[in-house]
Every structure is written in structure tokens, then in C-alpha cells.
Design a protein around this motif. Structure first.
Motif, mmCIF file in Angstrom:
data_model
loop_
_atom_site.group_PDB
_atom_site.id
_atom_site.type_symbol
_atom_site.label_atom_id
_atom_site.label_comp_id
_atom_site.label_asym_id
_atom_site.label_seq_id
_atom_site.Cartn_x
_atom_site.Cartn_y
_atom_site.Cartn_z
ATOM 1 N N ALA A 154 1.021 -1.383 0.008
ATOM 2 C CA ALA A 154 -0.008 -0.090 -0.066
ATOM 3 C C ALA A 154 0.833 1.284 -0.123
ATOM 4 C CB ALA A 154 -0.842 0.163 1.186
ATOM 5 N N ALA A 155 1.989 1.195 0.651
ATOM 6 C CA ALA A 155 3.001 2.343 0.528
ATOM 7 C C ALA A 155 3.625 2.685 -0.657
ATOM 8 C CB ALA A 155 3.907 2.342 1.841
ATOM 9 N N GLN B 212 2.295 1.629 -3.617
ATOM 10 C CA GLN B 212 1.466 1.652 -4.672
ATOM 11 C C GLN B 212 1.326 3.007 -5.340
ATOM 12 O OE1 GLN B 212 -0.442 -0.835 -5.851
ATOM 13 N NE2 GLN B 212 -0.746 0.449 -7.488
ATOM 14 N N PRO B 213 1.569 4.337 -4.541
ATOM 15 C CA PRO B 213 1.565 5.598 -5.253
ATOM 16 C C PRO B 213 2.809 5.530 -6.395
ATOM 17 C CG PRO B 213 0.945 5.927 -3.310
ATOM 18 C CD PRO B 213 1.466 4.367 -3.095
ATOM 19 N N ALA B 214 3.900 5.129 -6.048
ATOM 20 C CA ALA B 214 5.011 5.030 -6.765
ATOM 21 C C ALA B 214 4.752 4.256 -8.070
ATOM 22 C CB ALA B 214 6.269 4.650 -5.957
ATOM 23 N N ASN C 130 1.895 3.652 -9.502
ATOM 24 C CA ASN C 130 0.809 4.570 -10.258
ATOM 25 C C ASN C 130 1.689 5.628 -10.942
ATOM 26 O OD1 ASN C 130 -1.315 2.941 -9.267
ATOM 27 N ND2 ASN C 130 -1.687 4.317 -7.609
ATOM 28 N N GLN C 131 2.687 6.342 -10.456
ATOM 29 C CA GLN C 131 3.210 7.231 -11.084
ATOM 30 C C GLN C 131 4.150 6.831 -12.172
ATOM 31 O OE1 GLN C 131 5.973 9.528 -8.706
ATOM 32 N NE2 GLN C 131 6.602 10.786 -10.057
ATOM 33 N N ASN D 4 2.005 6.011 -15.130
ATOM 34 C CA ASN D 4 1.435 7.114 -15.905
ATOM 35 C C ASN D 4 2.298 7.850 -16.807
ATOM 36 O OD1 ASN D 4 -1.336 6.667 -15.032
ATOM 37 N ND2 ASN D 4 -0.698 7.903 -12.994
#
Length: 270
Positions: A41-42, A44-46, A48-49, A52
Motif C-alpha cells: 500500500a505504501a 502503490q503511489p510510486a 501508479n506514477q 502514468n
């Protein structure tokens, strides 16, 4: 004595209790499923970046294997004692040849240099153990190209030492003609190495060694026979030079084919 021992034990227990809290934070625990989920979860933002962003930024073009770069990298494969032994062998060959008749000098070089080349190639393959072949098999460069580059280092070393030795003989021996002398042993060496490399890349290492030895023996015997018949058949120096030139061209073509083959060969047959 017993009281002293008990006192030491108590001090050790006390020290252990004092240090327990300090080191408890360094104890590695087996991660649970909740820990794994929290880590994903920690991150996941990386993820997603990255997804994209333009994928072309991460495009990597693999460079074609370069024989020159491999020759530079593989020189360190040979340890210092190998170079020292090779140097001593050529010094002995030079000193011995300088004491014989000038007409016999080319025969010694035509016999010794191809043999030294084949022995060096055999040493290279014997020291290339199975574990190292396994490790090098996952590199971007084909394993056959790595082995061929080491063989070429041996070949170039013998040519260089032979050239220096020949130049030395041209100064210390009378009626010594450098160019015919060089062609007398360089042409067989190039042809023998070309036959060895070609057969090794197409039929396996053992057949390569076998064909290299057969070529060396055949050329040596053939040269002696031509030398004896030249007095009776009036074989000119230009005809002998033409044969030697043909051996050089054929050897270079075989070596070039072996290089092309090494680029696509992913395993070496024994």
C-alpha cells in the motif's frame, strides 16, 4: 572462590537486563501478511506514477556485442605467471634460433609458434571452469564470444612476441630477410587459428582442438616436403609467397565466420 563466581554471574545477568531494552528494537521478526499488505500500500503511489509516465523514457536499447570491448575486458583473465611463462618461452626460442643456420630458422618458428598458440588455447579452456561458464552464460555477451575473445588474445600475443623476436633476429643474423621470414610462420599460424576457431564454433571444442592439431601437423610436413622439392622442381619464391598469401586470406575468412557464429551461439559443445 564460589562467592566470586556467583558475583560475576549476577553482574552478567544485570548487564543482560540493562541491554535487553536497548537491543529489542533491532530484533528481526518474520513479516506477517498484514506487514506485506502495508508495504504494498505504501509503494502503490510510486507504481501508479511510473505507469502514468511515458514508457519511452524507460526504453533501453541493447548494444550489439563488441569484440573490441571484450578483448579489453578479457585481458585480465590471464594471470601474471601466464605472461611470464610465455615471455620466457619466446626468449628461449629466440636465443636458440639465433645460434642455428639462417636457412633453418623459419622451420623452428613455423613449428613453435602455432604449437604455442594451441597450448595457450588449451590452457584457456581448461581454466574456464563450469562454474564460471554458468555465471558468464547470463551476461549480455554470448559465452562463445567470451571464449573466442580469449583465444584471440592468445593468438595476438603469439604474433606480437614472434614479431619482436623476428626483428631481433634480423639484427643478429646475417643474410636474414625479415619479410619472407615473417610470412613463413605468420601464414600457417593464421590459417591454423582460423581452422580451430571455425571448427570450435560449428562442431565443438574437442573437434576444434583436433582439427587445429591436424592442420598444424599437415602444414609442417607439407612445408618440409615443399622445401625439399623446391630444389628439384624449381619452385620459385613468388609461388611460395602466393601459397602463404592464400593461407592468410583463408584463415582470416574462417576467423570472420567464427566471429559471426559466436554472436548467436548460446552454448559451447564439448
Amino acid at each position: 572462590m564460589k562467592e566470586h563466581q556467583q558475583q560475576n554471574d549476577q553482574e552478567l545477568y544485570q548487564l543482560e537486563d540493562e541491554m535487553k531494552d536497548m537491543f529489542s528494537s533491532y530484533v528481526v521478526k518474520t513479516p506477517t501478511s498484514q506487514d506485506t499488505k502495508a508495504l504494498l500500500a505504501a509503494l502503490q503511489p510510486a507504481f501508479n506514477q511510473i505507469s502514468n509516465e511515458d514508457l519511452e523514457e524507460f526504453h533501453y536499447e541493447a548494444k550489439a556485442p563488441s569484440l573490441i570491448s571484450q578483448l579489453k575486458a578479457q585481458v585480465s583473465f590471464y594471470q601474471w605467471h601466464f605472461w611470464v611463462a610465455s615471455t620466457i618461452i619466446f626468449i628461449m626460442l629466440t636465443l636458440y634460433t639465433s645460434s642455428v643456420d639462417v636457412s633453418s630458422a623459419p622451420v623452428f618458428y613455423m613449428f613453435a609458434i602455432p604449437l604455442s598458440m594451441l597450448v595457450g588455447v588449451f590452457y584457456t579452456y581448461q581454466t574456464w571452469n563450469k562454474q564460471m561458464r554458468t555465471i558468464e552464460g547470463i551476461t549480455p555477451f554470448p559465452p562463445a564470444l567470451l571464449l573466442l575473445s580469449r583465444m584471440i588474445i592468445i593468438f595476438a600475443m603469439n604474433l606480437l612476441f614472434g614479431l619482436v623476436s623476428s626483428i631481433y633476429l634480423s639484427f643478429v643474423m646475417s643474410q636474414f630477410y625479415l619479410l619472407p621470414f615473417l610470412l613463413h610462420w605468420i601464414a600457417p599460424a593464421i590459417f591454423i587459428f582460423g581452422v580451430f576457431a571455425y571448427c570450435m564454433m560449428n562442431k565443438g571444442v574437442k573437434i576444434g582442438f583436433g582439427m587445429g592439431l591436424v592442420s598444424w601437423i599437415a602444414i609442417f610436413i607439407g612445408t618440409i616436403m615443399v622445401r625439399d622439392m623446391s630444389y628439384r622442381l624449381s619452385i620459385s619464391s613468388s609461388q611460395i609467397a602466393s601459397i602463404q598469401g592464400a593461407l592468410v586470406i583463408l584463415g582470416i575468412l574462417l576467423l570472420f565466420h567464427a566471429f559471426r557464429r559466436s554472436l548467436v551461439l548460446q552454448s559451447m559443445e564439448q
